[in-house]
Design a protein around this motif. Structure first.
Motif, short mmCIF file in Angstrom:
data_model
loop_
_atom_site.label_atom_id
_atom_site.label_comp_id
_atom_site.label_asym_id
_atom_site.label_seq_id
_atom_site.Cartn_x
_atom_site.Cartn_y
_atom_site.Cartn_z
N ASP A 59 -5.41 1.76 -16.83
CA ASP A 59 -4.55 2.47 -15.87
C ASP A 59 -4.85 1.89 -14.49
O ASP A 59 -5.86 2.21 -13.87
CB ASP A 59 -4.86 3.97 -15.92
N ALA A 60 -3.97 1.00 -14.07
CA ALA A 60 -4.20 0.29 -12.81
C ALA A 60 -3.28 0.80 -11.71
O ALA A 60 -3.12 0.16 -10.68
CB ALA A 60 -4.01 -1.20 -13.02
N ALA A 61 -2.67 1.98 -11.93
CA ALA A 61 -1.64 2.45 -10.99
C ALA A 61 -2.23 2.99 -9.69
O ALA A 61 -1.69 2.75 -8.62
CB ALA A 61 -0.79 3.52 -11.68
N GLY A 62 -3.32 3.71 -9.75
CA GLY A 62 -3.82 4.42 -8.57
C GLY A 62 -4.82 3.62 -7.76
O GLY A 62 -5.06 2.44 -8.00
N ALA A 63 -5.41 4.31 -6.76
CA ALA A 63 -6.43 3.68 -5.92
C ALA A 63 -7.71 3.49 -6.71
O ALA A 63 -8.53 2.61 -6.41
CB ALA A 63 -6.71 4.54 -4.70
N ARG A 64 -7.92 4.35 -7.71
CA ARG A 64 -9.07 4.21 -8.60
C ARG A 64 -8.55 3.78 -9.97
O ARG A 64 -7.78 4.50 -10.59
CB ARG A 64 -9.82 5.54 -8.69
N ILE A 65 -8.94 2.61 -10.41
CA ILE A 65 -8.39 2.09 -11.66
C ILE A 65 -9.33 2.41 -12.83
O ILE A 65 -10.54 2.56 -12.62
CB ILE A 65 -8.11 0.57 -11.58
N ALA A 78 -5.16 -10.81 -18.42
CA ALA A 78 -3.71 -10.79 -18.63
C ALA A 78 -3.03 -9.70 -17.79
O ALA A 78 -1.80 -9.63 -17.76
CB ALA A 78 -3.42 -10.54 -20.12
N GLU A 79 -3.82 -8.87 -17.13
CA GLU A 79 -3.27 -7.73 -16.38
C GLU A 79 -3.17 -8.10 -14.90
O GLU A 79 -4.18 -8.20 -14.20
CB GLU A 79 -4.22 -6.53 -16.57
N ARG A 80 -1.95 -8.31 -14.45
CA ARG A 80 -1.76 -8.77 -13.09
C ARG A 80 -2.31 -7.79 -12.04
O ARG A 80 -2.86 -8.17 -11.02
CB ARG A 80 -0.27 -9.01 -12.84
N ASP A 81 -2.20 -6.50 -12.34
CA ASP A 81 -2.67 -5.48 -11.40
C ASP A 81 -4.19 -5.44 -11.26
O ASP A 81 -4.72 -4.74 -10.41
CB ASP A 81 -2.20 -4.09 -11.85
N LEU A 82 -4.88 -6.14 -12.15
CA LEU A 82 -6.35 -6.18 -12.06
C LEU A 82 -6.82 -7.50 -11.46
O LEU A 82 -7.94 -7.94 -11.69
CB LEU A 82 -6.98 -5.99 -13.45
#
Ligand SMILES: Cc1cc2nc3c(=O)[nH]c(=O)nc-3n(C[C@H](O)[C@H](O)[C@H](O)COP(=O)(O)OP(=O)(O)OC[C@H]3O[C@@H](n4cnc5c(N)ncnc54)[C@H](O)[C@@H]3O)c2cc1C
Length: 273
Positions: A59-65, A78-82
């Motif tokens: 869950d990479a949506a919030g300020a705390r992943i 593979a996770e661009r948000d990370l």
């Protein structure tokens, strides 16, 4: 000696089985457990696995992943948000190890391993643990200090803060063999700034103690100051304070103490190694 493999669907059931059997070892990606088994470690009598989807979530949506303990480094990459965690994930082993090795297993990996955990420690990491006590969150720093006493607890996932900017988080692994080598020293720094001054810096070091540790004296040296040459020199001079590195085939404890300040200076100055 025969080894029994037990697979559970629910993490709670796996945690119960793990905590009630002294000869049980949880199997993440198995890059370390399977090596121990192959080398004839007779202390492992039972291998516990869990297929629970809770271990696989990101869950990479919030300020705390949040990252499930069973997530591999290949999936992190593979996770661009990370993206801010990619340098740490990429620094671990070669492709085969990254395809199998998990974030959860890295929490328990002895020095000179545990590189990803160094990054999480600098980013105010928390660990969710499932044990006989139920599910609870523990600061990663506290977990690492008591890791030997956590045998029998199952790590379900980790969380950490997302740095405010790309420049606010820096990671570097010093290794003799690239790209696969174990760590001589691993460094990570989270450097939030307010009004041009560092506020709440967290610096974490790997291979400078049996587990990843914070360089608290170096953090204090930066606090409330602009990230300039004077502050960086003060932090570099304090880098080794409170550390207890070991001798191993990659480097001696003496060498690690000698060079940790040099590498921290380079990290904080944004220099290439
Ligand atoms: C060739 C090679 C190169 C490597 N290079 C690096 C490197 O550069 N950097 C690095 O950090 N590591 C490295 N490693 C070590 C290892 O691959 C990683 O640390 C990896 O993250 C371990 O995860 P795993 O899932 O494979 O752990 P496993 O082998 O499955 O488990 C390791 C330990 O953690 C416990 N464990 C695993 N998952 C959990 C869980 N969810 N809850 C409770 N306990 C758990 C296991 O019981 C075991 O004690 C390397 C290993 C090899 C073989």
């Amino acid at each position: 000696m025969p080894v029994t493999v037990k697979t559970f669907q629910a993490v709670g059931e796996a945690a119960s089985a793990l905590s009630s059997d002294r000869g049980a070892r949880y199997l993440g990606g198995g890059t370390l457990v399977m090596r121990d088994l192959n080398e004839g470690d007779v202390s492992i009598v039972t291998v516990i696995r869990a297929t629970d989807r809770a271990l696989q979530g990101i869950d990479a949506a919030g300020a705390r992943i949040r990252i499930g303990a069973g997530v591999t480094f290949a999936r992190v990459l593979a996770e661009r948000d990370l993206g801010f965690l990619h340098p740490a994930a990429r620094s671990i082993g070669g492709p085969a190890v990254r395809n199998m090795g998990t974030v959860g297993g890295n929490l328990f990996a002895p020095a000179p391993f545990g590189d990803f955990t160094v990054a999480l420690l600098a980013l105010d990491g928390m660990v969710s643990l499932q044990g006989g006590f139920g599910l609870r969150d523990m600061p990663l720093e506290e977990f690492l200090q008591s890791r030997d006493r956590q045998a029998g607890a199952l790590a379900v996932g980790v969380s950490c803060i997302r740095p405010a900017s790309t420049d606010a988080f820096r990671y570097r692994k010093i290794a003799r063999i690239k790209p696969k080598g174990g760590s001589v020293i691993t460094l990570a720094a989270h450097l939030p700034q307010s009004g041009g001054r560092v506020t709440g810096a967290r610096i974490a070091l790997g291979s400078m103690a049996p587990t990843a540790v914070r360089a608290k004296a170096a953090e204090r040296a930066l606090e409330g100051r602009p990230l300039d040459a004077a502050a960086i020199s003060a932090a570099a001079a304090a880098a080794g304070e409170g550390t207890a590195p070991a001798d191993n085939s990659l480097a001696s404890a003496w060498y690690r103490r000698e060079v940790v300040g040099v590498h921290l200076r380079r990290l904080l100055s944004g220099q290439e190694s």
